[in-house]
Design an enzyme around this catalytic site. Structure first.
Site, PDB file in Angstrom:
ATOM      1  N   TYR A  46       0.807  -1.222   0.000  1.00 22.62           N
ATOM      2  CA  TYR A  46       0.000   0.000   0.000  1.00 22.62           C
ATOM      3  C   TYR A  46       0.839   1.270   0.000  1.00 22.62           C
ATOM      4  CZ  TYR A  46      -3.645  -3.290   1.434  1.00 22.62           C
ATOM      5  OH  TYR A  46      -4.511  -4.349   1.507  1.00 22.62           O
ATOM      6  N   CYS A  47       1.997   1.233  -0.598  1.00 26.08           N
ATOM      7  CA  CYS A  47       2.924   2.357  -0.585  1.00 26.08           C
ATOM      8  C   CYS A  47       2.889   3.071  -1.933  1.00 26.08           C
ATOM      9  CB  CYS A  47       4.339   1.832  -0.302  1.00 26.08           C
ATOM     10  SG  CYS A  47       5.629   3.083  -0.274  1.00 26.08           S
ATOM     11  N   GLY A  48       3.196   4.358  -1.920  1.00 24.56           N
ATOM     12  CA  GLY A  48       3.301   5.105  -3.164  1.00 24.56           C
ATOM     13  C   GLY A  48       4.417   4.591  -4.064  1.00 24.56           C
ATOM     14  N   THR A  50       5.009   1.342  -4.472  1.00 24.58           N
ATOM     15  CA  THR A  50       4.692  -0.047  -4.804  1.00 24.58           C
ATOM     16  C   THR A  50       4.888  -0.344  -6.286  1.00 24.58           C
ATOM     17  OG1 THR A  50       3.196  -0.222  -2.920  1.00 24.58           O
ATOM     18  CG2 THR A  50       2.899  -1.833  -4.662  1.00 24.58           C
TER      19      THR A  50
END
Length: 170
Positions: A46-48, A50
């Protein structure tokens, strides 16, 4: 600011002396990766950052026959990972066709960090400690840290590719 370099590190252990559990439930003994170049990356679903999974997979496909191992370490140390290993595995396979080796969800910083990340900090200093997801640690064929790259450095950047290619040729 003081940064440890490889020439000053006192390696009691090298990367190949370590182990971790795989996302499939097996134990990964890094001795099986002896003489390989390793790009160790802490990841999160769920990371920018990813989308970097695509570039990591590209590196794996391009350089694995030359001796590169891309190794993903899913981590919830920054509260951006799924809670179950099978969910992470499915997410990576469905969305990014990931087939490089990955560990179980693992702590990468602080007191609860896995021994790999404690080893990295002890031997390379604070630059080896992930400040965020998709921090990269490049390990040479001797099992020692060659270089680290921040989350902002794309796996497909010239900086990383040149470092990998240099190690693969050595």
């Amino acid at each position: 600011m003081f940064f440890k370099s490889n020439s000053f590190a006192n390696y009691d252990k090298v990367f190949y002396d370590l182990k971790i559990n795989s996302i499939n439930g097996d134990t990964i003994n890094f001795q099986n990766y002896t003489n390989k170049v390793i790009l160790l990356v802490n990841t999160a679903s769920y990371c920018g950052f990813t989308k970097q999974y695509s570039d990591l997979q590209m590196l794996w496909e391009k350089y694995k026959s030359d001796g590169l191992i891309v190794f993903g370490v899913p981590s919830n140390s920054f509260n951006q990972e799924k809670t179950k290993n099978n969910e992470v595995k499915e997410f990576c396979e469905v969305n990014f066709n990931i087939n490089f080796p990955m560990s179980v969800i693992t702590d990468v910083k602080g007191e609860d960090a896995h021994e790999i990340f404690k080893w990295a900090k002890e031997n390379h200093g604070s630059s080896a400690v992930p400040k965020w997801n998709f921090h990269k640690i490049l390990i040479n064929r001797d099992g020692k840290i060659e270089e680290t790259f921040s989350s902002f450095t794309s796996p497909s950047s010239n900086k990383i590719i040149k470092s990998i290619e240099k190690l693969l040729k050595s």
